[in-house]
Design a protein around this motif. Structure first.
Motif, PDB file in Angstrom:
ATOM      1  N   LEU A   1      -1.278 -11.929  -7.669  1.00 32.05           N
ATOM      2  CA  LEU A   1      -0.026 -12.331  -6.778  1.00 32.05           C
ATOM      3  C   LEU A   1       0.782 -11.161  -6.602  1.00 32.05           C
ATOM      4  O   LEU A   1       1.153 -11.106  -5.204  1.00 32.05           O
ATOM      5  N   ILE A   2       1.147 -10.269  -7.337  1.00 27.52           N
ATOM      6  CA  ILE A   2       2.033  -9.153  -7.116  1.00 27.52           C
ATOM      7  C   ILE A   2       1.249  -8.372  -5.905  1.00 27.52           C
ATOM      8  O   ILE A   2       1.822  -7.786  -5.004  1.00 27.52           O
ATOM      9  N   GLN A   3       0.097  -8.001  -5.963  1.00 24.45           N
ATOM     10  CA  GLN A   3      -0.730  -7.333  -5.158  1.00 24.45           C
ATOM     11  C   GLN A   3      -0.665  -8.166  -3.694  1.00 24.45           C
ATOM     12  O   GLN A   3      -0.468  -7.373  -2.729  1.00 24.45           O
ATOM     13  N   ASP A   4      -0.999  -9.234  -3.670  1.00 23.60           N
ATOM     14  CA  ASP A   4      -1.256  -9.904  -2.409  1.00 23.60           C
ATOM     15  C   ASP A   4       0.092 -10.275  -1.673  1.00 23.60           C
ATOM     16  O   ASP A   4       0.176 -10.052  -0.548  1.00 23.60           O
ATOM     17  N   LEU A   5       1.271 -10.426  -2.464  1.00 24.38           N
ATOM     18  CA  LEU A   5       2.423 -10.690  -1.842  1.00 24.38           C
ATOM     19  C   LEU A   5       3.387  -9.475  -1.560  1.00 24.38           C
ATOM     20  O   LEU A   5       4.436  -9.580  -1.146  1.00 24.38           O
ATOM     21  N   GLU A   6       2.824  -8.335  -2.540  1.00 24.55           N
ATOM     22  CA  GLU A   6       3.765  -7.239  -2.661  1.00 24.55           C
ATOM     23  C   GLU A   6       5.325  -7.374  -3.038  1.00 24.55           C
ATOM     24  O   GLU A   6       6.127  -6.909  -2.577  1.00 24.55           O
ATOM     25  N   LEU A   7       5.193  -8.002  -4.006  1.00 19.94           N
ATOM     26  CA  LEU A   7       6.505  -8.214  -4.994  1.00 19.94           C
ATOM     27  C   LEU A   7       6.535  -7.224  -6.207  1.00 19.94           C
ATOM     28  O   LEU A   7       5.414  -6.994  -6.653  1.00 19.94           O
ATOM     29  N   THR A   8       7.803  -7.189  -6.597  1.00 17.90           N
ATOM     30  CA  THR A   8       7.691  -6.391  -8.039  1.00 17.90           C
ATOM     31  C   THR A   8       7.556  -7.650  -9.092  1.00 17.90           C
ATOM     32  O   THR A   8       7.710  -8.881  -8.903  1.00 17.90           O
ATOM     33  N   ARG A   9       7.149  -7.078 -10.393  1.00 20.81           N
ATOM     34  CA  ARG A   9       7.066  -8.019 -11.457  1.00 20.81           C
ATOM     35  C   ARG A   9       8.304  -8.937 -11.667  1.00 20.81           C
ATOM     36  O   ARG A   9       7.951  -9.978 -11.867  1.00 20.81           O
ATOM     37  N   GLY A  10       9.436  -8.098 -11.635  1.00 23.01           N
ATOM     38  CA  GLY A  10      10.447  -9.096 -12.044  1.00 23.01           C
ATOM     39  C   GLY A  10      10.705 -10.096 -10.683  1.00 23.01           C
ATOM     40  O   GLY A  10      11.026 -11.330 -11.102  1.00 23.01           O
ATOM     41  N   ASN A  11      10.512  -9.802  -9.627  1.00 16.65           N
ATOM     42  CA  ASN A  11      10.737 -10.631  -8.427  1.00 16.65           C
ATOM     43  C   ASN A  11       9.945 -11.826  -8.443  1.00 16.65           C
ATOM     44  O   ASN A  11      10.304 -12.941  -8.311  1.00 16.65           O
ATOM     45  N   LEU A  12       8.717 -11.550  -8.828  1.00 17.00           N
ATOM     46  CA  LEU A  12       7.590 -12.756  -8.931  1.00 17.00           C
ATOM     47  C   LEU A  12       7.950 -13.434  -9.905  1.00 17.00           C
ATOM     48  O   LEU A  12       7.821 -14.598  -9.995  1.00 17.00           O
ATOM     49  N   SER A  13       8.298 -12.916 -11.272  1.00 17.01           N
ATOM     50  CA  SER A  13       8.434 -13.729 -12.407  1.00 17.01           C
ATOM     51  C   SER A  13       9.738 -14.779 -11.970  1.00 17.01           C
ATOM     52  O   SER A  13       9.711 -15.912 -12.544  1.00 17.01           O
TER      53      SER A  13
END
Length: 102
Positions: A37-49
């Motif tokens: 999900l981080i890779q596909d959406l280009e989000l930071t770990r914190g943001n995705l969390s």
């Protein structure tokens, strides 16, 4: 008419990151890893969390935490309620687009 439809849109999905997460989860037949999900959406770990927590708190996604080769591995899947709510969200968007173009 359009204003009435837009009021019905689920605010949980009406955010780019959560829309992306749900799109990936709904399209996947398997659990999706946090790192994917981080890779596909280009989000930071914190943001995705933060966004995953909102989806989980609303019953739209479910996480599974386990260890793989002694490393933590977290995966996610869409829930039945999440799939239904997301489908309704997409149908409303389609109605809005039809009303704008029609």
């Amino acid at each position: 008419m359009i204003a009435d439809l837009t009021k019905k849109l689920d605010k949980i999905f009406h955010e780019r990151a959560r829309l992306g997460v749900m799109s990936i989860l709904v399209a996947s037949e398997k659990d999706v890893s946090f790192s994917k999900l981080i890779q596909d959406l280009e989000l930071t770990r914190g943001n995705l969390s933060v966004h995953i927590k909102i989806l989980e708190d609303n019953g739209y996604a479910k996480s599974k935490k386990e260890f793989v080769n002694r490393k933590p591995h977290t995966t996610f899947r869409v829930t039945k309620a999440g799939r239904k709510a997301f489908d309704e969200y997409l149908k409303l968007l389609e109605q809005i687009v039809k009303n704008v173009n029609g």
